[in-house]
Design a protein around this motif. Structure first.
Motif, PDB file in Angstrom:
ATOM      1  N   CYS A   1       0.855  -1.194   0.000  1.00 21.75           N
ATOM      2  CA  CYS A   1       0.000   0.000   0.000  1.00 21.75           C
ATOM      3  C   CYS A   1       0.885   1.235   0.000  1.00 21.75           C
ATOM      4  N   GLU A   2       0.810   2.019  -1.065  1.00 23.74           N
ATOM      5  CA  GLU A   2       1.688   3.190  -1.233  1.00 23.74           C
ATOM      6  C   GLU A   2       0.880   4.413  -1.652  1.00 23.74           C
ATOM      7  N   LEU A   3       1.170   5.541  -1.020  1.00 22.74           N
ATOM      8  CA  LEU A   3       0.448   6.786  -1.296  1.00 22.74           C
ATOM      9  C   LEU A   3       1.020   7.538  -2.499  1.00 22.74           C
ATOM     10  N   ASP A   4       2.323   7.471  -2.700  1.00 27.35           N
ATOM     11  CA  ASP A   4       3.021   8.281  -3.710  1.00 27.35           C
ATOM     12  C   ASP A   4       3.090   7.539  -5.054  1.00 27.35           C
ATOM     13  N   PRO A   5       2.427   8.058  -6.104  1.00 26.46           N
ATOM     14  CA  PRO A   5       2.442   7.385  -7.419  1.00 26.46           C
ATOM     15  C   PRO A   5       3.854   7.225  -7.998  1.00 26.46           C
ATOM     16  N   ARG A   6       4.772   8.130  -7.650  1.00 26.63           N
ATOM     17  CA  ARG A   6       6.154   8.017  -8.153  1.00 26.63           C
ATOM     18  C   ARG A   6       6.819   6.754  -7.618  1.00 26.63           C
TER      19      ARG A   6
END
Length: 347
Positions: free
Chosen positions: A79-84
Motif C-alpha cells: 500500500c503506497e500513497l506516492d504514485p512516483r
C-alpha cells in the motif's frame, strides 16, 4: 545574522533526499527509506514468514523490503500513497518472476479497507502510527446481531465474543463468524512511540495507548534502529515492534472501555476520585445513566446525585484512591464492570 549553509552541506542534503533513481523523497509525508539490508533482513526474519503467507506492506518506498518479502511469501500487497514510488516499485520487479506475486494498492492506508493478509510488515510514516495501529487491532472478524434473541435491547453496541452465539453485558446477543484474522504485524515506529506501546503499569511512558494496545494484542519490542539506517535520516531514533492480536478478542465493548480509559488517563497521576470530579465527565455519565434508566424503566430519585453515585462505585470497587498510571488491564476490567453493573456507561 542567520547561519548560511555551506555548499558541501547543501549538496550532502540533496544527496540524502534522493534515491538511486533520482527520486526526491518527501519528508513531510514520512518518506524515510530503510536502506540497510541487514536491518531489512532482520525485520523479515522476526516476521517468521511462511511460503503460504500473504503479506501486507505499508509504505514500501522503493522496494528494498518488498523484494525480500516477495522472495519469502506467496504474495505481497503493498500500500503506497506516492504514485512516483508505485512506478519505481513496479519497475524494480518488472520482467522477473516476482512481478506476478506483487499487488500494489495506491492510496492512503487509513482510508482503505484492509484486504485479507497473514502478516503485516511495514516501515510506517511515523505520523500515522497511532491511527494505523488501532485500524490494525480492530481489523477483526465479522460480527452480526442475532435477531432470534428477544431480549436484545435497542441502541446497544456490539460486543466482541468468542466463537458461537452468546449474550454480552447489556443483553446484546451476537453470532461470531470465525474467519481467520492475521497472525502478527512487525512494524517500525519512532522509538518513543514503540516504548509507549510496550510500557507497563508504573512506567513513566505508560499511557492510554499502552493499555488499549495491550488489551487487544501481545506487544514485544524487537530491536532498536538508528537514524542513519534511513535515507534521508529522520530526526528521531526508531524501534521495531511485533504485535500479535489476541484471538479470540476479549469480550469487552471497546467503545465503553476506551471511554473509561480516556477519562482516567487525562491526568494519569490523579486519583480516580479526583479524575471523576470533572463537571464535563459527570454531565456525560449522568446523561448516559438517565438513558439507561429510561430504557430499563428504572425510577430515578429526586435527590439523585451522579457525583455521589460515582464515588460510591469507586469506593465499593476499591479504586477511589488508585491512579491510572499504576492500574493494569484486570483493574480496568473490574472498574468497568463495577460502573456497568450500576447502569453507568461510557459510550
Amino acid at each position: 545574522m542567520p547561519k548560511v549553509k555551506s555548499g558541501a552541506k547543501r549538496r550532502e542534503e540533496r544527496r540524502e533526499l534522493k534515491s538511486a533513481g533520482g527520486l526526491v523523497f518527501n519528508k513531510g509525508i514520512g518518506q524515510h527509506i530503510l536502506k540497510n539490508p541487514l536491518v531489512v533482513n532482520s525485520i523479515i526474519e522476526k516476521a517468521a514468514l511462511r511460503p503460504t503467507d500473504v503479506v501486507l506492506e505499508v509504505g514500501p518506498g522503493t522496494g528494498n523490503m518488498t523484494v525480500k518479502l516477495l522472495e519469502k511469501a506467496k504474495k505481497v500487497i503493498a500500500c503506497e500513497l506516492d504514485p512516483r514510488l508505485v512506478a519505481e516499485l513496479h519497475k524494480r520487479v518488472q520482467g522477473t518472476p516476482l512481478a506476478s506475486k506483487l499487488q500494489v494498492m495506491v492510496g492512503d492506508v487509513l482510508k482503505t479497507e484492509l484486504p485479507f493478509f497473514d502478516t503485516c510488515v511495514a516501515n510506517l510514516p511515523y505520523q500515522i502510527s497511532s491511527p494505523f495501529v488501532f485500524k490494525l487491532l480492530l481489523h477483526r472478524p465479522f460480527f452480526s446481531n442475532d435477531n432470534s434473541c428477544p431480549s436484545t435491547p435497542p441502541n446497544d453496541t456490539e460486543w466482541n465474543l468468542p466463537e458461537g452465539t452468546a449474550c454480552g453485558p447489556g443483553g446484546v446477543c451476537l453470532r461470531y463468524t470465525n474467519t481467520d484474522t492475521y497472525r502478527c504485524a512487525v512494524l517500525m515506529f519512532q522509538r518513543e512511540f514503540a516504548l509507549r506501546l510496550v510500557a507497563k503499569p508504573g512506567d513513566k511512558l505508560y499511557c492510554r495507548l499502552s493499555i488499549n494496545t495491550q488489551l487487544l494484542a501481545r506487544v514485544d519490542h524487537l530491536m532498536k534502529v538508528g537514524k542513519n539506517n534511513f535515507r534521508p535520516p529522520p530526526k528521531v531514533e526508531s524501534s521495531v515492534v511485533r504485535i500479535e492480536p489476541k484471538n479470540p478478542p476479549p469480550p469487552i465493548n471497546f467503545q465503553e472501555w476506551d471511554g473509561l480509559v480516556r477519562i482516567t488517563f487525562v491526568r494519569k497521576n490523579k486519583t480516580l476520585s479526583a479524575a471523576f470530579k470533572s463537571s464535563a465527565v459527570q454531565q456525560l455519565l449522568e446523561k448516559n445513566y438517565r438513558i439507561h434508566c429510561s430504557v430499563h424503566n428504572i425510577i430515578i430519585p429526586e435527590d439523585f446525585s451522579i457525583a455521589d453515585k460515582i464515588q460510591q462505585i469507586l469506593t465499593s470497587t476499591g479504586f477511589s484512591d488508585k491512579r491510572a498510571r499504576t492500574m493494569d488491564i484486570d483493574d480496568f476490567i473490574r472498574l468497568l464492570h463495577g460502573f456497568n453493573a450500576e447502569g453507568i456507561h461510557f459510550s
